[in-house]
Design a protein around this motif. Structure first.
Motif, PDB file in Angstrom:
ATOM      1  N   PRO A 199       1.136  -1.429  -0.001  1.00 29.15           N
ATOM      2  CA  PRO A 199      -0.285  -0.097  -0.172  1.00 29.15           C
ATOM      3  C   PRO A 199       0.841   1.043   0.225  1.00 29.15           C
ATOM      4  CG  PRO A 199      -0.145  -1.183   1.946  1.00 29.15           C
ATOM      5  CD  PRO A 199       0.606  -2.072   1.277  1.00 29.15           C
ATOM      6  N   LEU A 200       2.552   1.548   0.439  1.00 31.87           N
ATOM      7  CA  LEU A 200       3.076   2.495   0.296  1.00 31.87           C
ATOM      8  C   LEU A 200       3.100   2.288  -0.963  1.00 31.87           C
ATOM      9  CD1 LEU A 200       5.511   1.470   3.756  1.00 31.87           C
ATOM     10  CD2 LEU A 200       3.236   3.266   3.725  1.00 31.87           C
ATOM     11  N   LEU A 201       3.221   1.616  -2.129  1.00 36.30           N
ATOM     12  CA  LEU A 201       3.662   1.957  -3.323  1.00 36.30           C
ATOM     13  C   LEU A 201       3.225   1.969  -4.650  1.00 36.30           C
ATOM     14  CD1 LEU A 201       6.988  -0.270  -3.623  1.00 36.30           C
ATOM     15  CD2 LEU A 201       6.798   2.135  -2.757  1.00 36.30           C
ATOM     16  N   GLU A 202       1.280   1.557  -4.173  1.00 38.56           N
ATOM     17  CA  GLU A 202       0.333   1.829  -4.616  1.00 38.56           C
ATOM     18  C   GLU A 202       0.084   2.525  -5.543  1.00 38.56           C
ATOM     19  OE1 GLU A 202      -4.607   0.649  -4.330  1.00 38.56           O
ATOM     20  OE2 GLU A 202      -3.155   1.062  -2.474  1.00 38.56           O
ATOM     21  N   GLY A 203      -0.151   2.563  -7.085  1.00 39.73           N
ATOM     22  CA  GLY A 203       0.461   3.869  -8.154  1.00 39.73           C
ATOM     23  C   GLY A 203       1.594   4.063  -8.850  1.00 39.73           C
ATOM     24  N   GLU A 204       2.684   3.759  -7.541  1.00 46.26           N
ATOM     25  CA  GLU A 204       3.773   4.502  -7.943  1.00 46.26           C
ATOM     26  C   GLU A 204       4.550   3.885  -9.588  1.00 46.26           C
ATOM     27  OE1 GLU A 204       7.048   6.636  -7.627  1.00 46.26           O
ATOM     28  OE2 GLU A 204       4.994   6.972  -6.307  1.00 46.26           O
ATOM     29  N   PRO A 205       4.650   2.622  -9.741  1.00 47.70           N
ATOM     30  CA  PRO A 205       5.228   1.999 -10.998  1.00 47.70           C
ATOM     31  C   PRO A 205       3.868   3.419 -12.394  1.00 47.70           C
ATOM     32  CG  PRO A 205       4.547   0.815  -9.895  1.00 47.70           C
ATOM     33  CD  PRO A 205       4.263   1.603  -8.530  1.00 47.70           C
ATOM     34  N   ALA A 206       2.827   3.376 -12.203  1.00 47.69           N
ATOM     35  CA  ALA A 206       1.878   4.075 -13.378  1.00 47.69           C
ATOM     36  C   ALA A 206       2.385   5.307 -13.136  1.00 47.69           C
ATOM     37  CB  ALA A 206       0.602   3.932 -13.081  1.00 47.69           C
ATOM     38  N   ARG A 207       2.359   6.005 -11.929  1.00 54.76           N
ATOM     39  CA  ARG A 207       2.959   7.279 -11.972  1.00 54.76           C
ATOM     40  C   ARG A 207       4.215   7.580 -13.160  1.00 54.76           C
ATOM     41  NH1 ARG A 207       0.523   7.604  -6.850  1.00 54.76           N
ATOM     42  NH2 ARG A 207       2.749   6.984  -5.749  1.00 54.76           N
ATOM     43  N   LEU A 208       4.777   6.606 -12.698  1.00 56.45           N
ATOM     44  CA  LEU A 208       6.460   6.785 -13.336  1.00 56.45           C
ATOM     45  C   LEU A 208       5.931   6.575 -15.019  1.00 56.45           C
ATOM     46  CD1 LEU A 208       8.521   4.650 -10.583  1.00 56.45           C
ATOM     47  CD2 LEU A 208       8.306   6.881 -11.165  1.00 56.45           C
ATOM     48  N   HIS A 209       5.340   5.820 -15.429  1.00 55.47           N
ATOM     49  CA  HIS A 209       4.690   6.298 -16.853  1.00 55.47           C
ATOM     50  C   HIS A 209       4.428   7.258 -17.458  1.00 55.47           C
ATOM     51  CE1 HIS A 209       6.088   1.779 -17.965  1.00 55.47           C
ATOM     52  NE2 HIS A 209       5.682   1.250 -16.286  1.00 55.47           N
ATOM     53  N   GLU A 210       3.307   7.107 -16.770  1.00 52.93           N
ATOM     54  CA  GLU A 210       3.200   8.465 -17.332  1.00 52.93           C
ATOM     55  C   GLU A 210       3.598  10.281 -16.784  1.00 52.93           C
ATOM     56  OE1 GLU A 210      -1.191  10.996 -15.905  1.00 52.93           O
ATOM     57  OE2 GLU A 210      -0.579   9.783 -14.561  1.00 52.93           O
ATOM     58  N   GLN A 211       4.429   9.388 -16.315  1.00 53.19           N
ATOM     59  CA  GLN A 211       5.806  10.539 -16.434  1.00 53.19           C
ATOM     60  C   GLN A 211       6.484  10.636 -17.587  1.00 53.19           C
ATOM     61  OE1 GLN A 211       7.683  11.475 -12.349  1.00 53.19           O
ATOM     62  NE2 GLN A 211       9.618  11.909 -13.418  1.00 53.19           N
ATOM     63  N   ARG A 212       6.920   9.819 -17.649  1.00 53.35           N
ATOM     64  CA  ARG A 212       7.905   9.190 -18.660  1.00 53.35           C
ATOM     65  C   ARG A 212       7.143   9.713 -20.043  1.00 53.35           C
ATOM     66  NH1 ARG A 212      12.087  10.046 -21.771  1.00 53.35           N
ATOM     67  NH2 ARG A 212      12.391   8.219 -23.402  1.00 53.35           N
ATOM     68  N   ALA A 213       5.966   9.039 -20.101  1.00 55.26           N
ATOM     69  CA  ALA A 213       4.646   9.970 -21.093  1.00 55.26           C
ATOM     70  C   ALA A 213       5.059  11.302 -20.746  1.00 55.26           C
ATOM     71  CB  ALA A 213       3.105   9.374 -21.122  1.00 55.26           C
ATOM     72  N   ALA A 214       4.485  12.092 -20.008  1.00 50.20           N
ATOM     73  CA  ALA A 214       4.448  13.410 -20.088  1.00 50.20           C
ATOM     74  C   ALA A 214       5.880  14.145 -20.566  1.00 50.20           C
ATOM     75  CB  ALA A 214       4.285  13.693 -18.930  1.00 50.20           C
ATOM     76  N   GLU A 215       7.109  13.463 -20.817  1.00 42.45           N
ATOM     77  CA  GLU A 215       8.651  13.808 -20.846  1.00 42.45           C
ATOM     78  C   GLU A 215       8.820  13.793 -22.124  1.00 42.45           C
ATOM     79  OE1 GLU A 215      10.876  11.868 -18.562  1.00 42.45           O
ATOM     80  OE2 GLU A 215      10.335  13.278 -16.097  1.00 42.45           O
ATOM     81  N   ILE A 216       8.740  12.486 -22.492  1.00 43.22           N
ATOM     82  CA  ILE A 216       8.554  12.574 -23.737  1.00 43.22           C
ATOM     83  C   ILE A 216       7.476  13.569 -24.749  1.00 43.22           C
ATOM     84  CG2 ILE A 216       7.393  10.898 -26.307  1.00 43.22           C
ATOM     85  CD1 ILE A 216       8.496   9.002 -24.157  1.00 43.22           C
ATOM     86  N   LEU A 217       5.947  13.709 -24.761  1.00 40.65           N
ATOM     87  CA  LEU A 217       5.699  14.878 -25.361  1.00 40.65           C
ATOM     88  C   LEU A 217       6.673  16.096 -24.888  1.00 40.65           C
ATOM     89  CD1 LEU A 217       2.691  14.770 -26.456  1.00 40.65           C
ATOM     90  CD2 LEU A 217       1.578  14.673 -23.922  1.00 40.65           C
ATOM     91  N   GLU A 218       6.734  16.233 -24.310  1.00 40.05           N
ATOM     92  CA  GLU A 218       7.083  17.944 -24.190  1.00 40.05           C
ATOM     93  C   GLU A 218       8.474  17.922 -24.824  1.00 40.05           C
ATOM     94  OE1 GLU A 218       7.381  21.580 -23.269  1.00 40.05           O
ATOM     95  OE2 GLU A 218       5.785  20.359 -22.557  1.00 40.05           O
ATOM     96  N   SER A 219       9.397  16.661 -24.982  1.00 43.80           N
ATOM     97  CA  SER A 219       9.873  16.660 -25.699  1.00 43.80           C
ATOM     98  C   SER A 219      10.231  16.813 -27.683  1.00 43.80           C
ATOM     99  CB  SER A 219      11.086  15.544 -25.718  1.00 43.80           C
ATOM    100  OG  SER A 219      12.350  15.577 -26.199  1.00 43.80           O
ATOM    101  N   ALA A 220       8.870  16.512 -27.463  1.00 46.25           N
ATOM    102  CA  ALA A 220       9.142  15.755 -29.389  1.00 46.25           C
ATOM    103  C   ALA A 220       8.168  17.513 -29.670  1.00 46.25           C
ATOM    104  CB  ALA A 220       8.026  14.566 -29.097  1.00 46.25           C
ATOM    105  N   LEU A 221       7.756  18.087 -28.965  1.00 42.92           N
ATOM    106  CA  LEU A 221       6.669  19.595 -29.013  1.00 42.92           C
ATOM    107  C   LEU A 221       7.290  20.668 -29.110  1.00 42.92           C
ATOM    108  CD1 LEU A 221       3.117  18.564 -27.121  1.00 42.92           C
ATOM    109  CD2 LEU A 221       3.794  18.401 -29.891  1.00 42.92           C
ATOM    110  N   SER A 222       8.533  20.380 -27.682  1.00 45.21           N
ATOM    111  CA  SER A 222       8.390  21.794 -27.761  1.00 45.21           C
ATOM    112  C   SER A 222       9.538  22.600 -28.914  1.00 45.21           C
ATOM    113  CB  SER A 222      10.331  21.257 -26.449  1.00 45.21           C
ATOM    114  OG  SER A 222      11.130  20.823 -27.365  1.00 45.21           O
ATOM    115  N   LYS A 223      10.231  22.478 -29.766  1.00 41.93           N
ATOM    116  CA  LYS A 223      10.623  23.182 -30.763  1.00 41.93           C
ATOM    117  C   LYS A 223       9.473  23.887 -31.755  1.00 41.93           C
ATOM    118  CE  LYS A 223      14.096  23.104 -34.179  1.00 41.93           C
ATOM    119  NZ  LYS A 223      15.680  21.635 -34.716  1.00 41.93           N
ATOM    120  N   ALA A 224       8.957  22.405 -31.821  1.00 41.91           N
ATOM    121  CA  ALA A 224       8.123  23.341 -32.763  1.00 41.91           C
ATOM    122  C   ALA A 224       7.332  23.797 -31.950  1.00 41.91           C
ATOM    123  CB  ALA A 224       6.970  21.736 -33.068  1.00 41.91           C
TER     124      ALA A 224
END
Length: 293
Positions: A199-224
């Motif tokens: 219960p102390l780590l509940e949801g943490e893997p999902a948050r990490l994947h979501e954070q990684r997706a947000a980073e990929i999104l920002e990297s792909a879009l920043s220049k354009a």
């Protein structure tokens, strides 16, 4: 010299609707339009024989098809410069050759009814899977509502890696010329084996994947995003299958843009599972944007 938008025409209703879509697009871009028809009549009859008997019925039909398409384009947007050509080869080969000197290829499907309406024609699929330039496919009955600006919304499926760069650039350009919002979507999933009962780590893997997706999104879009500050950009990460998320996003979009990696030296279709699914089932036109990788 500005590269043209090239449309493959064959006299069918889907190909004429592709002419309509491409004409609107050319008017928005201020680009020329090139309409091509593939005909093998010279190969089988011989050019000299055809000339000797005053031309063949196939030649007359081919000329009639491109002229009908040209008149349709002129009626839709008189300011667009239109060129036509009848080329002696099969349709897929003609379009793949045209791709080397085109800004983009625009093709319709040849679905007729029932199951065929749900599936992409072989020529369209071949061109989308092998062309050297972006290919916009108007699939089945959905191309009836493909007029520019219907929803004022462009969707970009953001992949991982450099093959997304060209797709991102095209999506921003399309949103800008249409004065449309750009929804940039990155899907993510949390593998089941990464879940935990602690219960102390509940949801943490999902948050990490979501954070990684947000980073990929920002990297792909920043220049354009900096190069196109007027575009109303909406970033979104979503948990689930990329194919399902993008299909859902296509329901009220004018255009769905995805990038595909082309591997030098490999034969056959180079689409990937996501692009292949979207081409068969998207509710709006799909732009497949290649990039060498």
């Amino acid at each position: 010299m500005e590269l043209p938008l090239v449309v493959g025409v064959d006299g069918s209703e889907p190909s004429l609707r592709a002419v309509d879509w491409a004409t609107d697009e050319a008017a928005l871009r201020g680009a020329p339009l090139r309409l091509v028809y593939a005909s093998l009549w010279e190969r089988y009859e011989g050019a000299a024989l055809a000339e000797g008997i005053g031309g063949s019925s196939e030649q007359a039909m081919a000329d009639g098809i491109v002229q009908t398409a040209s008149r349709r384009a002129h009626r839709r947007a008189a300011e667009v410069k239109v060129a036509t050509d009848v080329l002696p080869d099969d349709a897929a080969s003609v379009l793949l050759n045209e791709a080397h000197t085109a800004a983009a290829l625009v093709v319709g499907s040849r679905g007729r009814s029932g199951l065929a309406e749900l599936l992409l024609g072989s020529v369209s699929l071949t061109v989308a899977g092998r062309a050297a330039c972006p290919v916009i496919v108007l699939r089945g009955d959905q191309d009836r509502r493909a007029g520019a600006g219907t929803h004022r919304r462009v969707v970009l499926g953001v992949g991982e890696g450099p093959h997304s760069t060209a797709a991102t650039r095209l999506a921003f350009e399309e949103a800008e010329i249409r004065k449309a919002a750009l929804d940039a979507v990155r899907a993510w999933r949390c593998p089941a084996y990464e879940s935990t009962d602690d219960p102390l780590l509940e949801g943490e893997p999902a948050r990490l994947h979501e954070q990684r997706a947000a980073e990929i999104l920002e990297s792909a879009l920043s220049k354009a995003a900096v190069e196109h500050p007027a575009v109303d950009l909406r970033r979104r990460t979503a948990e689930g299958s990329a194919r399902r998320i993008l299909l859902d996003a296509s329901d009220d979009a004018d255009l769905l843009v995805v990038g595909v990696r082309r591997h030098h030296g490999l034969a056959g279709l180079q689409l990937g599972r996501v692009a292949h699914t979207l081409l068969h089932h998207s509710a709006c036109p799909v732009a497949v944007v290649p990039q060498r990788g």
